[in-house]
Design a protein around this motif. Structure first.
Motif, PDB file in Angstrom:
ATOM      1  N   ILE A 145     -19.445  13.140   2.732  1.00 23.19           N
ATOM      2  CA  ILE A 145     -18.646  11.916   2.801  1.00 23.19           C
ATOM      3  C   ILE A 145     -17.194  12.291   2.546  1.00 23.19           C
ATOM      4  O   ILE A 145     -16.846  12.697   1.451  1.00 23.19           O
ATOM      5  CB  ILE A 145     -19.128  10.887   1.755  1.00 23.19           C
ATOM      6  CG1 ILE A 145     -20.612  10.576   1.971  1.00 23.19           C
ATOM      7  CG2 ILE A 145     -18.286   9.619   1.809  1.00 23.19           C
ATOM      8  CD1 ILE A 145     -21.253   9.858   0.809  1.00 23.19           C
ATOM      9  N   GLU A 146     -16.364  12.188   3.569  1.00 25.71           N
ATOM     10  CA  GLU A 146     -14.936  12.463   3.445  1.00 25.71           C
ATOM     11  C   GLU A 146     -14.181  11.302   4.061  1.00 25.71           C
ATOM     12  O   GLU A 146     -13.984  11.250   5.268  1.00 25.71           O
ATOM     13  CB  GLU A 146     -14.571  13.778   4.135  1.00 25.71           C
ATOM     14  CG  GLU A 146     -15.140  14.989   3.429  1.00 25.71           C
ATOM     15  CD  GLU A 146     -14.759  16.299   4.096  1.00 25.71           C
ATOM     16  OE1 GLU A 146     -14.224  16.274   5.221  1.00 25.71           O
ATOM     17  OE2 GLU A 146     -15.023  17.343   3.492  1.00 25.71           O
ATOM     18  N   ILE A 147     -13.793  10.369   3.219  1.00 22.22           N
ATOM     19  CA  ILE A 147     -13.086   9.180   3.678  1.00 22.22           C
ATOM     20  C   ILE A 147     -11.630   9.297   3.262  1.00 22.22           C
ATOM     21  O   ILE A 147     -11.329   9.504   2.100  1.00 22.22           O
ATOM     22  CB  ILE A 147     -13.715   7.909   3.065  1.00 22.22           C
ATOM     23  CG1 ILE A 147     -15.171   7.777   3.516  1.00 22.22           C
ATOM     24  CG2 ILE A 147     -12.911   6.671   3.443  1.00 22.22           C
ATOM     25  CD1 ILE A 147     -15.928   6.670   2.827  1.00 22.22           C
ATOM     26  N   ASP A 148     -10.736   9.196   4.231  1.00 23.29           N
ATOM     27  CA  ASP A 148      -9.297   9.133   3.965  1.00 23.29           C
ATOM     28  C   ASP A 148      -8.782   7.979   4.810  1.00 23.29           C
ATOM     29  O   ASP A 148      -8.448   8.140   5.974  1.00 23.29           O
ATOM     30  CB  ASP A 148      -8.625  10.449   4.343  1.00 23.29           C
ATOM     31  CG  ASP A 148      -7.183  10.515   3.859  1.00 23.29           C
ATOM     32  OD1 ASP A 148      -6.727   9.553   3.219  1.00 23.29           O
ATOM     33  OD2 ASP A 148      -6.519  11.531   4.122  1.00 23.29           O
ATOM     34  N   ASP A 149      -8.760   6.808   4.219  1.00 19.75           N
ATOM     35  CA  ASP A 149      -8.537   5.579   4.954  1.00 19.75           C
ATOM     36  C   ASP A 149      -7.282   4.874   4.460  1.00 19.75           C
ATOM     37  O   ASP A 149      -7.039   4.807   3.264  1.00 19.75           O
ATOM     38  CB  ASP A 149      -9.758   4.676   4.756  1.00 19.75           C
ATOM     39  CG  ASP A 149      -9.794   3.516   5.721  1.00 19.75           C
ATOM     40  OD1 ASP A 149      -9.134   3.595   6.765  1.00 19.75           O
ATOM     41  OD2 ASP A 149     -10.493   2.534   5.428  1.00 19.75           O
ATOM     42  N   LYS A 150      -6.497   4.363   5.395  1.00 17.56           N
ATOM     43  CA  LYS A 150      -5.315   3.577   5.062  1.00 17.56           C
ATOM     44  C   LYS A 150      -5.334   2.312   5.908  1.00 17.56           C
ATOM     45  O   LYS A 150      -5.756   2.342   7.054  1.00 17.56           O
ATOM     46  CB  LYS A 150      -4.027   4.333   5.394  1.00 17.56           C
ATOM     47  CG  LYS A 150      -3.730   5.518   4.560  1.00 17.56           C
ATOM     48  CD  LYS A 150      -2.407   6.118   5.018  1.00 17.56           C
ATOM     49  CE  LYS A 150      -2.210   7.489   4.416  1.00 17.56           C
ATOM     50  NZ  LYS A 150      -0.994   8.124   4.910  1.00 17.56           N
ATOM     51  N   ALA A 151      -4.844   1.241   5.331  1.00 16.99           N
ATOM     52  CA  ALA A 151      -4.713  -0.002   6.091  1.00 16.99           C
ATOM     53  C   ALA A 151      -3.483  -0.750   5.604  1.00 16.99           C
ATOM     54  O   ALA A 151      -3.231  -0.820   4.410  1.00 16.99           O
ATOM     55  CB  ALA A 151      -5.956  -0.869   5.922  1.00 16.99           C
ATOM     56  N   GLU A 152      -2.729  -1.273   6.547  1.00 23.78           N
ATOM     57  CA  GLU A 152      -1.585  -2.122   6.231  1.00 23.78           C
ATOM     58  C   GLU A 152      -1.642  -3.330   7.147  1.00 23.78           C
ATOM     59  O   GLU A 152      -1.685  -3.195   8.356  1.00 23.78           O
ATOM     60  CB  GLU A 152      -0.267  -1.375   6.460  1.00 23.78           C
ATOM     61  CG  GLU A 152       0.251  -0.724   5.220  1.00 23.78           C
ATOM     62  CD  GLU A 152       1.661  -0.177   5.399  1.00 23.78           C
ATOM     63  OE1 GLU A 152       2.565  -0.976   5.692  1.00 23.78           O
ATOM     64  OE2 GLU A 152       1.813   1.026   5.240  1.00 23.78           O
ATOM     65  N   ILE A 153      -1.664  -4.488   6.540  1.00 24.38           N
ATOM     66  CA  ILE A 153      -1.734  -5.735   7.296  1.00 24.38           C
ATOM     67  C   ILE A 153      -0.640  -6.653   6.772  1.00 24.38           C
ATOM     68  O   ILE A 153      -0.496  -6.828   5.571  1.00 24.38           O
ATOM     69  CB  ILE A 153      -3.110  -6.408   7.110  1.00 24.38           C
ATOM     70  CG1 ILE A 153      -4.234  -5.472   7.563  1.00 24.38           C
ATOM     71  CG2 ILE A 153      -3.172  -7.715   7.876  1.00 24.38           C
ATOM     72  CD1 ILE A 153      -5.610  -5.928   7.145  1.00 24.38           C
ATOM     73  N   SER A 154       0.129  -7.220   7.689  1.00 26.37           N
ATOM     74  CA  SER A 154       1.148  -8.200   7.310  1.00 26.37           C
ATOM     75  C   SER A 154       0.933  -9.452   8.143  1.00 26.37           C
ATOM     76  O   SER A 154       0.578  -9.375   9.315  1.00 26.37           O
ATOM     77  CB  SER A 154       2.551  -7.664   7.580  1.00 26.37           C
ATOM     78  OG  SER A 154       2.829  -6.591   6.731  1.00 26.37           O
ATOM     79  N   ASN A 155       1.187 -10.580   7.531  1.00 23.61           N
ATOM     80  CA  ASN A 155       0.983 -11.837   8.223  1.00 23.61           C
ATOM     81  C   ASN A 155       2.037 -12.838   7.763  1.00 23.61           C
ATOM     82  O   ASN A 155       2.299 -12.964   6.578  1.00 23.61           O
ATOM     83  CB  ASN A 155      -0.420 -12.365   7.912  1.00 23.61           C
ATOM     84  CG  ASN A 155      -0.805 -13.518   8.803  1.00 23.61           C
ATOM     85  OD1 ASN A 155      -0.038 -13.936   9.654  1.00 23.61           O
ATOM     86  ND2 ASN A 155      -1.996 -14.037   8.607  1.00 23.61           N
ATOM     87  N   THR A 156       2.641 -13.532   8.702  1.00 24.03           N
ATOM     88  CA  THR A 156       3.610 -14.574   8.396  1.00 24.03           C
ATOM     89  C   THR A 156       3.225 -15.817   9.181  1.00 24.03           C
ATOM     90  O   THR A 156       2.927 -15.732  10.366  1.00 24.03           O
ATOM     91  CB  THR A 156       5.032 -14.137   8.798  1.00 24.03           C
ATOM     92  OG1 THR A 156       5.352 -12.932   8.116  1.00 24.03           O
ATOM     93  CG2 THR A 156       6.045 -15.193   8.454  1.00 24.03           C
TER      94      THR A 156
END
Length: 187
Positions: free
Chosen positions: A31-42
């Motif tokens: 198991i090698e998870i390298d996860d990024k998430a960026e969410i913007s909402n207006t």
């Protein structure tokens, strides 16, 4: 070929295929998870509305009613309504996860089409802290490497759970009263 030959074809021979393929066999899940998430909402919304109704001459009724009303009041402009509303919101989510783990998993079932159902659990206790790792799902035999390993992204219906409990986890959790207040307070 006799039983002592190096060139036998079974799993126990020097050159035999030692990949897990049968119920009860064990493989390693990487198991090698390298996860990024960026969410913007207006969001922005505005609404204006107005309604008015007047009855200046409805068979003379407004004029008769006007005599009975106090000074300054008149049924001529019977209803006049207006409203304004607006809302504006901004939100963002930024998260980053990095996890590198290895766990042994056992084949618990071989499905009729050859797909393998796997399950693995691991518990590590250090002093008063317990760390648990659970993994299960379905794998294709051809996705298992020659080193008898499979990466988590090749597990169908994968369920990977990593967490813990103990004194350190308890201290990092907000108290129950705080959790209740955060759930019911609007601000």
């Amino acid at each position: 070929v006799d039983g002592s030959s190096l060139w036998r074809r079974d799993r126990m021979s020097l050159l035999g295929d030692r990949r897990a393929l049968q119920q009860g066999d064990i493989m390693t899940v990487v198991i090698e998870i390298d996860d990024k998430a960026e969410i913007s909402n207006t969001t922005s919304r505005s609404r204006d509305g107005s309604d008015s109704m007047n009855i200046p001459n409805l068979v003379g009724i407004p004029q008769k009613l006007a005599k009975q009303w106090p000074d300054g009041a008149s049924p001529t402009n019977a209803i006049d309504l207006s409203s304004n509303s607006s809302s504006k919101g901004d939100g963002s989510v930024r998260r980053k996860e990095k996890l590198t783990l290895r766990i042994a998993a056992t084949i618990i079932q071989v499905l009729p089409n050859g797909v393998l159902a796997i399950e693995g659990t691991q518990e590590v206790r250090v002093n008063f802290e317990l760390r648990e790792l659970l993994v299960n799902g379905y794998v294709r035999p051809e996705d298992i490497s020659r080193q008898n390993e499979i990466t988590y992204d090749k597990i169908a219906s994968a369920r990977i759970s990593y967490g813990g409990r103990g004194q350190i986890s308890d201290v990092q959790q907000p108290r129950y009263g705080r959790q209740v207040l955060e759930a019911i307070l609007p601000f």
